[in-house]
Write a protein that holds these residues in place. Structure first.
Motif, PDB file in Angstrom:
ATOM      1  N   ARG A  97       0.835  -1.207   0.000  1.00  0.00           N
ATOM      2  CA  ARG A  97       0.000   0.000   0.000  1.00  0.00           C
ATOM      3  C   ARG A  97       0.868   1.254   0.000  1.00  0.00           C
ATOM      4  O   ARG A  97       1.888   1.302   0.696  1.00  0.00           O
ATOM      5  CB  ARG A  97      -0.904  -0.030   1.239  1.00  0.00           C
ATOM      6  CG  ARG A  97      -1.937   1.073   1.283  1.00  0.00           C
ATOM      7  CD  ARG A  97      -2.831   0.922   2.502  1.00  0.00           C
ATOM      8  NE  ARG A  97      -3.693  -0.254   2.423  1.00  0.00           N
ATOM      9  CZ  ARG A  97      -4.858  -0.293   1.762  1.00  0.00           C
ATOM     10  NH1 ARG A  97      -5.307   0.776   1.150  1.00  0.00           N
ATOM     11  NH2 ARG A  97      -5.571  -1.399   1.744  1.00  0.00           N
ATOM     12  N   LEU A  98       0.479   2.242  -0.768  1.00  0.00           N
ATOM     13  CA  LEU A  98       1.203   3.510  -0.848  1.00  0.00           C
ATOM     14  C   LEU A  98       0.790   4.376   0.337  1.00  0.00           C
ATOM     15  O   LEU A  98      -0.384   4.666   0.516  1.00  0.00           O
ATOM     16  CB  LEU A  98       0.838   4.196  -2.168  1.00  0.00           C
ATOM     17  CG  LEU A  98       1.808   5.185  -2.787  1.00  0.00           C
ATOM     18  CD1 LEU A  98       3.181   4.572  -3.000  1.00  0.00           C
ATOM     19  CD2 LEU A  98       1.244   5.691  -4.109  1.00  0.00           C
ATOM     20  N   ASP A  99       1.765   4.786   1.182  1.00  0.00           N
ATOM     21  CA  ASP A  99       1.443   5.588   2.367  1.00  0.00           C
ATOM     22  C   ASP A  99       1.254   7.058   2.036  1.00  0.00           C
ATOM     23  O   ASP A  99       0.504   7.765   2.704  1.00  0.00           O
ATOM     24  CB  ASP A  99       2.567   5.459   3.405  1.00  0.00           C
ATOM     25  CG  ASP A  99       2.723   4.039   3.888  1.00  0.00           C
ATOM     26  OD1 ASP A  99       1.694   3.335   3.972  1.00  0.00           O
ATOM     27  OD2 ASP A  99       3.856   3.615   4.168  1.00  0.00           O
ATOM     28  N   ALA A 100       1.990   7.534   1.029  1.00  0.00           N
ATOM     29  CA  ALA A 100       1.960   8.958   0.681  1.00  0.00           C
ATOM     30  C   ALA A 100       2.187   9.075  -0.818  1.00  0.00           C
ATOM     31  O   ALA A 100       2.740   8.164  -1.436  1.00  0.00           O
ATOM     32  CB  ALA A 100       3.056   9.693   1.446  1.00  0.00           C
ATOM     33  N   PRO A 101       1.767  10.192  -1.433  1.00  0.00           N
ATOM     34  CA  PRO A 101       2.036  10.358  -2.866  1.00  0.00           C
ATOM     35  C   PRO A 101       3.535  10.257  -3.148  1.00  0.00           C
ATOM     36  O   PRO A 101       4.351  10.637  -2.318  1.00  0.00           O
ATOM     37  CB  PRO A 101       1.520  11.772  -3.152  1.00  0.00           C
ATOM     38  CG  PRO A 101       0.526  12.052  -2.081  1.00  0.00           C
ATOM     39  CD  PRO A 101       1.026  11.326  -0.864  1.00  0.00           C
ATOM     40  N   ALA A 103       7.332  10.949  -4.239  1.00  0.00           N
ATOM     41  CA  ALA A 103       8.135  12.182  -4.235  1.00  0.00           C
ATOM     42  C   ALA A 103       8.324  12.678  -5.673  1.00  0.00           C
ATOM     43  O   ALA A 103       8.143  11.919  -6.633  1.00  0.00           O
ATOM     44  CB  ALA A 103       9.490  11.909  -3.586  1.00  0.00           C
ATOM     45  N   ARG A 224      -0.603  17.137  -9.175  1.00  0.00           N
ATOM     46  CA  ARG A 224      -1.377  16.762  -7.983  1.00  0.00           C
ATOM     47  C   ARG A 224      -1.753  15.292  -8.083  1.00  0.00           C
ATOM     48  O   ARG A 224      -2.476  14.887  -9.003  1.00  0.00           O
ATOM     49  CB  ARG A 224      -2.639  17.632  -7.863  1.00  0.00           C
ATOM     50  CG  ARG A 224      -2.365  19.023  -7.327  1.00  0.00           C
ATOM     51  CD  ARG A 224      -3.588  19.912  -7.395  1.00  0.00           C
ATOM     52  NE  ARG A 224      -3.973  20.229  -8.765  1.00  0.00           N
ATOM     53  CZ  ARG A 224      -5.000  19.663  -9.420  1.00  0.00           C
ATOM     54  NH1 ARG A 224      -5.770  18.779  -8.817  1.00  0.00           N
ATOM     55  NH2 ARG A 224      -5.270  20.006 -10.665  1.00  0.00           N
ATOM     56  N   TYR A 225      -1.260  14.505  -7.140  1.00  0.00           N
ATOM     57  CA  TYR A 225      -1.506  13.059  -7.170  1.00  0.00           C
ATOM     58  C   TYR A 225      -2.986  12.754  -6.947  1.00  0.00           C
ATOM     59  O   TYR A 225      -3.637  13.354  -6.097  1.00  0.00           O
ATOM     60  CB  TYR A 225      -0.672  12.354  -6.100  1.00  0.00           C
ATOM     61  CG  TYR A 225      -0.806  10.845  -6.154  1.00  0.00           C
ATOM     62  CD1 TYR A 225      -0.094  10.112  -7.087  1.00  0.00           C
ATOM     63  CD2 TYR A 225      -1.664  10.158  -5.289  1.00  0.00           C
ATOM     64  CE1 TYR A 225      -0.216   8.737  -7.171  1.00  0.00           C
ATOM     65  CE2 TYR A 225      -1.797   8.785  -5.363  1.00  0.00           C
ATOM     66  CZ  TYR A 225      -1.078   8.075  -6.299  1.00  0.00           C
ATOM     67  OH  TYR A 225      -1.209   6.720  -6.381  1.00  0.00           O
ATOM     68  N   LYS A 247       2.257   4.211  -8.644  1.00  0.00           N
ATOM     69  CA  LYS A 247       3.361   4.461  -7.702  1.00  0.00           C
ATOM     70  C   LYS A 247       4.380   5.417  -8.293  1.00  0.00           C
ATOM     71  O   LYS A 247       5.494   5.536  -7.790  1.00  0.00           O
ATOM     72  CB  LYS A 247       4.001   3.135  -7.304  1.00  0.00           C
ATOM     73  CG  LYS A 247       2.990   2.282  -6.534  1.00  0.00           C
ATOM     74  CD  LYS A 247       3.588   1.399  -5.499  1.00  0.00           C
ATOM     75  CE  LYS A 247       2.471   0.790  -4.659  1.00  0.00           C
ATOM     76  NZ  LYS A 247       2.789  -0.553  -4.214  1.00  0.00           N
ATOM     77  N   TYR A 249       5.408   9.402  -9.498  1.00  0.00           N
ATOM     78  CA  TYR A 249       5.085  10.841  -9.397  1.00  0.00           C
ATOM     79  C   TYR A 249       4.297  11.240 -10.651  1.00  0.00           C
ATOM     80  O   TYR A 249       3.286  11.925 -10.559  1.00  0.00           O
ATOM     81  CB  TYR A 249       6.384  11.650  -9.281  1.00  0.00           C
ATOM     82  CG  TYR A 249       6.173  13.131  -9.320  1.00  0.00           C
ATOM     83  CD1 TYR A 249       5.562  13.786  -8.251  1.00  0.00           C
ATOM     84  CD2 TYR A 249       6.574  13.892 -10.426  1.00  0.00           C
ATOM     85  CE1 TYR A 249       5.353  15.153  -8.286  1.00  0.00           C
ATOM     86  CE2 TYR A 249       6.365  15.259 -10.465  1.00  0.00           C
ATOM     87  CZ  TYR A 249       5.759  15.886  -9.395  1.00  0.00           C
ATOM     88  OH  TYR A 249       5.551  17.237  -9.428  1.00  0.00           O
TER      89      TYR A 249
END
Ligand code: ZN
Length: 265
Positions: A97-101, A103, A224-225, A247, A249
């Motif tokens: 799972r992706l925790d944050a957009p 980098a 903007r992700y 996953k 940017y």
């Protein structure tokens, strides 16, 4: 007890060794990165690759490809267009799972060495890829249409397994996986001009109605992700050796691509 002179000599030797290590360690780190990348490729594609010597990849037909190209540090744009074999591993792919957009410019898997992929799957402009495509049913219980994927390196078998597992998901989740937007397509990537992974028959785009793509946003500002692709679907693809464009940017959440070497498979 050692004499003072012997101690001084010992100290000088130690500092000289340390200086030598400091001077050579960046090179050693590069060597280690090359070796790890080559190990991963040889382990993942044993039908195509015979081995490596730490600096070059040796194919089963005798072809030798250098792991690096000796180029000076490359910009992101150069890496997208002219990646070496080792550059392909420059950004680790994060499974799960992706925790944050992601980098800025973190696009794991988008640096592709064109010579490597053409050698592995063929040149679509010469008909070499289409000759190796097979048809598989996509979500046979739900949608059931045939899609085309390469039989090379187990890609078709892996996608068949993905299809069956997604087909067993609840209806409100698996609706993101059909109708698909495409698999094989002999074309270039929109922003790089390099062959798309779709041109090798190793990629699939799912339902555009529930997908997001950075290229659809107004150009010029910060990206903007955005993502609406269910994690259940992402997890099934990753389990079978596919990376996900969500996953990146430069996200492309409909896109999945067979890259088992980046998932440790
Ligand atoms: Zn795609």
């Amino acid at each position: 007890m050692p004499s003072a002179a012997a101690s001084r000599i010992g100290w000088r030797l130690a500092t000289a060794a340390l200086a030598l290590w400091a001077a050579t360690s960046p090179l050693r780190a590069q060597d280690d990165a090359a070796r790890a990348a080559l190990d991963a490729l040889v382990a993942t594609y044993p039908q195509a690759l015979a081995g490596h010597d730490g600096a070059a990849l040796r194919w089963r037909d005798g072809t030798v490809m250098p792991a690096t190209d000796g180029a000076a540090p490359k910009s992101f744009a150069e890496l997208l267009r002219h990646a070496s074999i080792v550059d392909q591993f420059r950004i680790p792919y994060p499974p799960g799972r992706l925790d944050a957009p992601p980098a800025v410019d973190a696009d794991p898997g988008r640096f592709r060495n064109t010579a490597f992929f053409v050698k592995l799957y063929g040149d679509c402009s010469k008909g070499e890829v289409s000759a190796r495509l097979v048809s598989i049913p996509w979500l046979p219980r739900t949608w059931g249409k045939s899609i085309q994927v390469t039989a090379v390196n187990g890609a078709a078998d892996a996608l068949r397994a993905v299809s069956l597992e997604i087909d067993a998901l609840p209806a409100d989740i698996k609706r993101a996986a059909y109708p698909i937007a495409g698999t094989y397509n002999c074309r270039a990537v929109a922003d790089t001009g390099q062959p798309s992974p779709h041109s090798y028959g190793i990629a699939i785009d799912l339902n555009t109605a529930v997908s997001d793509y950075w290229y659809w946003q107004p150009h010029g500002g910060a990206i903007r992700y955005r993502n609406r692709m269910p994690q259940e679907i992402v997890a099934i693809f990753e389990k079978h050796g596919f990376i996900w464009g969500g996953k990146w940017y430069h996200f492309d959440t409909m896109h999945f691509e067979y890259r088992p070497e980046l998932l440790g498979r």
